[in-house]
Design a protein around this motif. Sequence first.
Motif, PDB file in Angstrom:
ATOM      1  N   LEU A  38     -12.891   3.508   3.487  1.00 55.16           N
ATOM      2  CA  LEU A  38     -12.029   2.441   3.974  1.00 55.16           C
ATOM      3  C   LEU A  38     -10.685   2.990   4.462  1.00 55.16           C
ATOM      4  O   LEU A  38     -10.061   3.823   3.800  1.00 55.16           O
ATOM      5  N   HIS A  39     -10.275   2.485   5.618  1.00 56.02           N
ATOM      6  CA  HIS A  39      -8.926   2.693   6.161  1.00 56.02           C
ATOM      7  C   HIS A  39      -8.520   4.176   6.143  1.00 56.02           C
ATOM      8  O   HIS A  39      -9.159   4.988   6.803  1.00 56.02           O
ATOM      9  N   SER A  40      -7.467   4.517   5.363  1.00 55.84           N
ATOM     10  CA  SER A  40      -6.929   5.882   5.402  1.00 55.84           C
ATOM     11  C   SER A  40      -7.866   6.911   4.778  1.00 55.84           C
ATOM     12  O   SER A  40      -7.554   8.113   4.786  1.00 55.84           O
ATOM     13  N   GLY A  67      -7.454  -2.208   5.863  1.00 55.47           N
ATOM     14  CA  GLY A  67      -7.232  -1.939   4.447  1.00 55.47           C
ATOM     15  C   GLY A  67      -5.932  -1.206   4.155  1.00 55.47           C
ATOM     16  O   GLY A  67      -5.820  -0.537   3.129  1.00 55.47           O
ATOM     17  N   HIS A  68      -4.943  -1.356   5.061  1.00 56.38           N
ATOM     18  CA  HIS A  68      -3.637  -0.733   4.812  1.00 56.38           C
ATOM     19  C   HIS A  68      -2.994  -1.367   3.579  1.00 56.38           C
ATOM     20  O   HIS A  68      -3.058  -2.582   3.400  1.00 56.38           O
ATOM     21  N   GLU A  69      -2.344  -0.525   2.769  1.00 53.24           N
ATOM     22  CA  GLU A  69      -1.838  -1.001   1.467  1.00 53.24           C
ATOM     23  C   GLU A  69      -0.716  -2.028   1.583  1.00 53.24           C
ATOM     24  O   GLU A  69      -0.467  -2.782   0.648  1.00 53.24           O
ATOM     25  N   GLU A  70      -0.001  -2.058   2.727  1.00 56.67           N
ATOM     26  CA  GLU A  70       1.104  -3.015   2.883  1.00 56.67           C
ATOM     27  C   GLU A  70       0.641  -4.349   3.457  1.00 56.67           C
ATOM     28  O   GLU A  70       1.445  -5.261   3.627  1.00 56.67           O
ATOM     29  N   GLU A 127      -2.218  -5.764  10.308  1.00 55.74           N
ATOM     30  CA  GLU A 127      -2.871  -4.529   9.857  1.00 55.74           C
ATOM     31  C   GLU A 127      -2.149  -3.366  10.529  1.00 55.74           C
ATOM     32  O   GLU A 127      -1.589  -3.516  11.610  1.00 55.74           O
ATOM     33  N   GLU A 128      -2.155  -2.233   9.876  1.00 52.83           N
ATOM     34  CA  GLU A 128      -1.544  -1.040  10.464  1.00 52.83           C
ATOM     35  C   GLU A 128      -2.319  -0.642  11.714  1.00 52.83           C
ATOM     36  O   GLU A 128      -3.552  -0.624  11.704  1.00 52.83           O
ATOM     37  N   LEU A 129      -1.579  -0.323  12.791  1.00 51.04           N
ATOM     38  CA  LEU A 129      -2.239   0.136  14.015  1.00 51.04           C
ATOM     39  C   LEU A 129      -2.933   1.471  13.773  1.00 51.04           C
ATOM     40  O   LEU A 129      -2.291   2.448  13.355  1.00 51.04           O
ATOM     41  N   TYR A 130      -4.231   1.497  13.995  1.00 51.67           N
ATOM     42  CA  TYR A 130      -5.003   2.739  14.038  1.00 51.67           C
ATOM     43  C   TYR A 130      -5.609   2.794  15.431  1.00 51.67           C
ATOM     44  O   TYR A 130      -6.127   1.783  15.921  1.00 51.67           O
ATOM     45  N   SER A 131      -5.541   3.961  16.067  1.00 51.65           N
ATOM     46  CA  SER A 131      -5.910   4.010  17.480  1.00 51.65           C
ATOM     47  C   SER A 131      -6.743   5.238  17.842  1.00 51.65           C
ATOM     48  O   SER A 131      -6.615   6.291  17.217  1.00 51.65           O
TER      49      SER A 131
END
Length: 247
Positions: free
Chosen positions: A101-103, A198-201, A152-156
Amino acid sequence: MKKLNVVVWNEYRHEKKREHIRAIYPDGLHGLIKSFLDVNEDMEVSLAALDDPDQGLPDERLEKIDVLIWWGHMAHGEVNDELVAKIQKRVYEGKMGFVALHSAHHSKPFRAIVGTNGNLSWGRNQKEIMWTLMPSHEIAAGIPDHFLIDEEELYSEPFYIPQPDALVFGGWFEDGHIMRAGACFHRGAGRLFYFQPGHEECRALYNPYVQRIITNAVRWAKPVEFGYEIPEGAPKVHHKIIDEFQQ
Ligand code: ZN
């Protein structure tokens, strides 16, 4: 009915160190994930964390896991390399599925299993529209053609992964970036699913569609032989191949 042994592994550091993250996930990200998986009668869900003895995954526990869910971020480097090798081996042997998940795109197990560095670009928290690219895939069951994640945190892209075996979801972000957000990989005799939210913030893990996707992913990633018995007297050809694979 035999239940899937699902372990949610969390680095569990952000929630302990930062008040505003603990406010979002008072029982940890893993606690929240367990809470929505727990409603499924076919799953037995438990938690593991980096600071637990043996990093939460002693051999006798790892050997019983059907699907391992992984969330990590600030402490990827602290994860024991021997443990990573055991996780990779278990997935390659088809004994355990892996959901990153996520990071976790930068986690040691993810990199070890897929075989690339998992690098990507990132930016500010913003709206994301998650698009279902492969509605026929079982991980897309119950998911509309698209849905909104409020923040959600931008992931690109570019996301340095091997070409996925199935690309089930694509993310579009407010700033115009796109991301291969839900990707399936077959590795050896096992399976891995990567899912970007799934960013923690942020609160994406509270989104009911995100929860459904993670639930679906657990069932997809489970070992293909889960619940099947080899008929008595049948030649154990398949297991012979697995044994040779381990050599
Ligand atoms: Zn993040």
